[in-house]
Design an enzyme around this catalytic site. Structure first.
Site, PDB file in Angstrom:
ATOM      1  N   CYS A 178     -16.275  -9.858   5.597  1.00  0.00           N
ATOM      2  CA  CYS A 178     -15.655  -8.592   5.219  1.00  0.00           C
ATOM      3  C   CYS A 178     -14.427  -8.852   4.354  1.00  0.00           C
ATOM      4  CB  CYS A 178     -15.244  -7.808   6.467  1.00  0.00           C
ATOM      5  SG  CYS A 178     -16.587  -7.593   7.663  1.00  0.00           S
ATOM      6  N   ARG A 218     -17.976  -3.102  17.806  1.00  0.00           N
ATOM      7  CA  ARG A 218     -17.166  -4.274  17.474  1.00  0.00           C
ATOM      8  C   ARG A 218     -15.853  -4.290  18.258  1.00  0.00           C
ATOM      9  NH1 ARG A 218     -19.727  -6.616  13.339  1.00  0.00           N
ATOM     10  NH2 ARG A 218     -21.180  -5.302  12.182  1.00  0.00           N
ATOM     11  N   CYS A 234       0.834  -1.199   0.000  1.00  0.00           N
ATOM     12  CA  CYS A 234       0.000   0.000   0.000  1.00  0.00           C
ATOM     13  C   CYS A 234       0.871   1.251   0.000  1.00  0.00           C
ATOM     14  CB  CYS A 234      -0.913  -0.009   1.216  1.00  0.00           C
ATOM     15  SG  CYS A 234      -2.033   1.417   1.290  1.00  0.00           S
TER      16      CYS A 234
END
Length: 329
Positions: free
Chosen positions: A101, A265, A57
């Site tokens: 996800c 979460r 990234c």
């Protein structure tokens, strides 16, 4: 008779400060009460997070081992095949997950064949009867519409920290960039998953400010992940101290009180928590965890499915089934 209080989007910083700094046992009791008003306290949503494209990234997020500029032991992995992702999704569903996800280590979504492949992944996972979530970086409104049309249920885009502290952690994108992506997701009719990380070197005031931003959005994020920094060797924050569990409990409880309808979460950091510590987080209002057969959360260690099912059984909890979107006027 419905005794739920109205949702608020006009919190003041002082109000959240008073909640956050209240005596811990009083805070947990209040949060547990709110939790029972809005949710079934016996259910925990089991979610599986899969890295569909790992490493390389261009961003410089100080906590992230997937940033190309840091020297970590994380191997770069190209975008997975559709069938490979669907196989992981089937295993997740069989193991009790109701939400799947998919994360790609991209700065932003580009309109190319890789995005076309992600669209097909979303369609396939949706067809399996799972809630589908993606986290792919920055997103335009048009791209969000494509994902929504493919069946995407939620899009994750964390604030990470407060607007004031943000530039200390990331310089390659702005806090406003994150808000813009969240707004694009909302406009497309996709539910929002947005929270942050504690343990980055921020102050208590920064944590309160981040919660204030989330709680005063026109509509609260349907999901609010609270992460403890996973210290990755080779990143600028690798020497930061372990986050104290009571700090996690305090953040979770405050988030539960100011955003009562949201799923809170308990995310990164569970691998370093005992069963007792995780139980305190559930008592404080957390009602979702990430689990999976790979025993990783993206690229950092995480408890596995069997361990998590044993924990739920010990606490008298059960996995939550797939939910319909809850709309609150």
């Amino acid at each position: 008779m419905n005794t739920k209080p109205s949702l608020r989007n006009d919190w003041t910083k002082q109000e959240i400060e008073e909640i956050y700094h209240s005596p811990l046992l009083q805070l947990v009791y209040r949060a547990a009460t709110v939790h029972r008003e809005w949710h079934n306290p016996e259910e925990i949503q089991m979610s599986t997070l899969l890295s569909i494209k790992t490493g390389g990234c261009p961003e410089d997020c100080s906590y992230c081992g997937q940033a190309a500029r840091y020297h970590t032991n994380i191997k770069v992995q190209a975008l997975l095949s559709i069938e490979s992702v669907l196989e992981h999704a089937r295993k997740a569903k069989d193991s009790g997950s109701s939400r799947f996800c998919m994360a790609a280590a991209w700065r932003e979504v580009r309109n190319n064949r890789d995005f076309d492949r992600v669209i097909d992944m979303v369609k396939g996972v949706n067809d399996l009867g799972l809630e589908v979530c993606c986290t792919l970086g920055m997103l335009t409104e048009e791209q969000a519409v494509r994902l929504q049309e493919a069946g995407l249920y939620a899009y994750n885009h964390n604030l990470d920290t407060s607007e004031q502290y943000y530039e200390e952690i990331i310089s390659t994108r702005t806090f406003d960039n994150r808000i813009n992506t969240i707004n694009n997701v909302r406009k497309a009719g996709i539910t929002v998953c947005s929270g942050g990380i504690i343990g980055l070197g921020e102050t208590h005031a920064d944590r309160i400010s981040m919660l204030l931003t989330l709680a005063n959005m026109p509509k609260h994020p349907e999901s609010v992940p609270i992460n403890a920094l996973a210290r990755v060797a080779g990143t600028p924050l690798e020497e930061n101290p372990k986050v104290d569990t009571w700090e996690m409990v305090r953040m979770i409880a405050t988030a539960r009180i100011v955003m009562p309808s949201s799923m809170v979460r308990l995310s990164a950091g569970r691998i370093e928590m005992t069963e007792f510590e995780q139980a305190w987080c559930f008592m404080a209002g957390a009602n979702s965890i990430f689990t999976g057969e790979r025993e990783t959360l993206l690229v950092t260690p995480n408890p596995g499915v069997s361990e998590d099912m044993q924990l739920l059984n010990t606490l008298g909890l059960k996995p939550m089934g797939k939910r319909e979107e809850v709309r609150v006027d």
